[in-house]
Design a protein around this motif. Structure first.
Motif, short mmCIF file in Angstrom:
data_model
loop_
_atom_site.label_atom_id
_atom_site.label_comp_id
_atom_site.label_asym_id
_atom_site.label_seq_id
_atom_site.Cartn_x
_atom_site.Cartn_y
_atom_site.Cartn_z
N THR A 114 -6.36 1.10 18.71
CA THR A 114 -7.63 0.39 18.58
C THR A 114 -8.75 1.41 18.48
OG1 THR A 114 -6.76 -1.43 19.93
CG2 THR A 114 -9.15 -1.32 19.63
N MET B 8 -3.69 0.99 1.87
CA MET B 8 -4.11 -0.41 1.96
C MET B 8 -4.59 -0.85 0.57
SD MET B 8 -6.73 -2.08 4.76
CE MET B 8 -8.14 -1.10 4.26
N GLU C 12 -0.18 -0.84 8.83
CA GLU C 12 -1.13 -1.89 8.51
C GLU C 12 -2.44 -1.63 9.23
OE1 GLU C 12 -1.25 -6.83 8.46
OE2 GLU C 12 0.42 -5.75 9.39
N ILE C 13 -3.55 -2.05 8.58
CA ILE C 13 -4.87 -1.91 9.18
C ILE C 13 -5.51 -3.28 9.28
CG2 ILE C 13 -7.15 -0.85 8.96
CD1 ILE C 13 -5.83 1.31 7.21
N LYS C 14 -5.98 -3.64 10.47
CA LYS C 14 -6.64 -4.93 10.70
C LYS C 14 -7.93 -4.70 11.47
CE LYS C 14 -2.44 -7.81 10.89
NZ LYS C 14 -1.66 -8.76 11.73
N GLU C 15 -9.05 -4.80 10.78
CA GLU C 15 -10.37 -4.63 11.41
C GLU C 15 -10.41 -3.36 12.25
OE1 GLU C 15 -11.33 -8.30 13.36
OE2 GLU C 15 -11.64 -9.37 11.46
N ASN C 16 -10.30 -3.47 13.57
CA ASN C 16 -10.37 -2.30 14.45
C ASN C 16 -9.00 -1.87 14.96
OD1 ASN C 16 -13.10 -3.90 14.85
ND2 ASN C 16 -13.52 -1.77 15.33
N LEU C 17 -7.97 -2.26 14.26
CA LEU C 17 -6.62 -2.01 14.74
C LEU C 17 -5.77 -1.34 13.65
CD1 LEU C 17 -4.56 -2.52 17.08
CD2 LEU C 17 -3.93 -4.62 15.87
N ILE D 142 -1.88 -0.50 13.02
CA ILE D 142 -0.53 -0.77 13.49
C ILE D 142 0.38 0.32 12.93
CG2 ILE D 142 1.39 -2.41 13.43
CD1 ILE D 142 -0.73 -4.62 12.98
N ASN E 15 0.25 0.66 18.66
CA ASN E 15 -0.99 0.22 18.04
C ASN E 15 -2.16 1.07 18.53
OD1 ASN E 15 0.46 -1.81 16.80
ND2 ASN E 15 -0.02 -3.32 18.38
N THR F 56 -15.21 -3.99 4.73
CA THR F 56 -14.65 -3.26 5.87
C THR F 56 -15.66 -2.20 6.33
OG1 THR F 56 -13.52 -1.79 4.31
CG2 THR F 56 -12.25 -3.64 5.20
#
Length: 479
Positions: free
Chosen positions: A206, A219, A192-197, A199, A204, A325
């Motif tokens: 950053t 994604m 998974e990709i969340k903003e600057n992270l 997973i 994880n 993004t």
């Protein structure tokens, strides 16, 4: 099946990520595109880390025919008519520069990777009007191209377009050198990709910048690349005791043959088909028949297959993943031209991250998508996808497990569930779900490679249900 490149070059094993980390730029996918992007960023002082779900260069990079060419079928006349001469020139300049950049890196680092400058040809057995139009378009855009009436292949043609100053090489030997100083974590799958992270299944990560170079983006949203691409497979055999064709050749027809030499072997390719549509198999047998007809004294040394992401307008998507993004980048949709497109991706994305101007990024931008230019192709892709979604819900198979012969597979209904059953030659059964974990499409059996393939978006799984290729990120559910 192992490609000629896999046997010729082995990489040192890299570590598995075992903790949370931080970096300036994380690149997901350690194939040709990801490693080239990482190499260019590191050369410019950027702290960069790569991860790969398996081992570096173990995906589609190892299955290429490794042609470095700006000749991408008959594309330049089409580009001029659909996008205008300015943008068509961007595409031409980018790919011509990609060839020069490979040559520059190889010379500077003294890489022994069998790099050879060769001419590239698109030939036609039937008509030459489109060939001649392409010659005119290529020359207009500054590419050295000419029309020829004969080529060094064992059959007559109507005509061909010849691109001068093209190249071929061993891609894994090249990557082994340029990846030597890069930090790469293997067997580390992005989930998974969340903003600057990012997973992963191992920890994880950053990062200020995230590059998705996973062949097919993992994604779904934003970006919606699954609506703008499908995947196709093609097949290759390497022959001993065949001709030296002294160039790189492809047929203008979709299911025609391609040719190039590597050392004393001839690589013969053909049979393009949508991923998930090879239930009966026989692709390699068809290639072997062609080889016997053209080169009766030849002997098969290797055989393998490749998979390509096909975009709606035949141009890769390279740049910002989406407007929503700003720190996430993508390199995908290389059609069948992964070597030059990987280098173009590295030049564009590294320039973006380094905040440098780039003269050719506009034509490759994922934002360029114009429905009016490609509505027919979109409709075809959506019909194919919808058909396979429906199949998952309403298709009632007539066969039963006991009717599946040893060495074969089929979809059967068992306890009100649709399942895929493969029986090996000893009669052992391997049972998996036929529902692709990506978006729920019904998988199809690939008899040549003993895999379950998704006809919607191209995810692939072995007969035990283990994930082979994206966009899915998980294995199949065992029944």
């Amino acid at each position: 099946m192992q490609s000629i490149w896999s046997e010729s070059c082995k990489f040192r094993k890299r570590e598995v990520l075992d903790k949370d980390i931080k970096t300036d730029t994380i690149i997901i996918g350690a194939g040709m595109a990801g490693i080239l992007i990482g190499y260019m960023l590191k050369q410019n002082g950027i702290d960069v880390i790569l991860i790969d779900a398996a081992e570096m260069a173990s995906g589609n990079t190892k299955n290429t025919t490794a042609k470095i060419t700006s000749q991408h079928d008959l594309i330049y006349d089409k580009l001029i008519s659909e996008f205008g001469e300015k943008k068509a020139r961007q595409y031409a300049n980018a790919n011509e520069l990609a060839i020069k950049k490979y040559k520059e890196i190889i010379k500077e680092r003294k890489i022994e990777c069998e790099f050879e400058e060769k001419s590239a040809y698109v030939y036609s057995l039937n008509e030459v009007d489109n060939i001649k139009k392409e010659v005119e378009a290529a020359n207009k855009l500054g590419i050295s191209a000419e029309f020829v009436e004969s080529i060094n292949l064992p059959f007559k043609i109507k005509g061909a377009i010849k691109f001068n100053n093209q190249a071929q090489f061993n891609p894994l030997k090249f990557l082994k050198d340029i990846s030597s100083d890069l930090v790469i974590y293997e067997n580390t799958r992005a989930l998974e990709i969340k903003e600057n992270l990012v997973i992963t299944n191992r920890g994880n990560i950053t990062a200020n910048n995230i590059v998705v170079a996973t062949h097919y983006p993992i994604m779904n949203a934003p970006g919606y690349y699954f609506m703008k691409m499908h995947q196709e497979r093609s097949y290759v055999i390497a022959l001993e005791n065949a001709d030296n064709v002294n160039g790189m050749y492809i047929d203008v027809e979709k299911n025609g043959c391609s040719f190039r030499n590597y050392k004393d072997l001839l690589l013969l390719g053909a049979i393009d088909q949508r991923t998930g549509e090879n239930e009966k198999g026989g692709c390699y047998d068809k290639l072997r028949k062609i080889a016997k007809d053209l080169y009766p004294n030849s002997k098969e040394k290797y055989h393998w297959s490749a998979q390509d992401c096909m975009t709606i307008d035949k141009i890769p998507y390279i740049g910002k993943y989406s407007d929503k993004t700003p720190n996430i980048y993508v390199a995908t949709g290389f059609n069948k031209w992964g070597m030059t497109s990987s280098m173009v991706s590295a030049m564009i994305i590294s320039d973006m991250i380094l905040d440098k101007e780039n003269d050719f990024s506009e034509i490759f931008s994922p934002k360029r998508f114009d429905l009016s230019l490609s509505i027919g192709n979109i409709a075809n892709d959506m019909i194919e996808t919808a058909k396979n979604f429906i199949a998952q819900k309403i298709y009632i198979p007539s066969s039963k497990i006991e009717h599946i012969k040893n060495g074969h597979a089929g979809i059967v209904e068992y306890n009100d569930e649709k399942i895929g059953v493969y029986k090996n030659n000893d009669g052992k059964e391997f049972i998996v779900s036929t529902k692709c974990p990506h978006l729920g499409c019904q998988l199809g059996w690939n008899a040549d490679e003993l895999t379950w393939d998704c006809p919607c978006h191209g995810s692939r799984f072995d007969y035990k249900g283990r994930l082979i290729g994206s966009p899915a990120t998980t294995d199949l559910i065992d029944n």
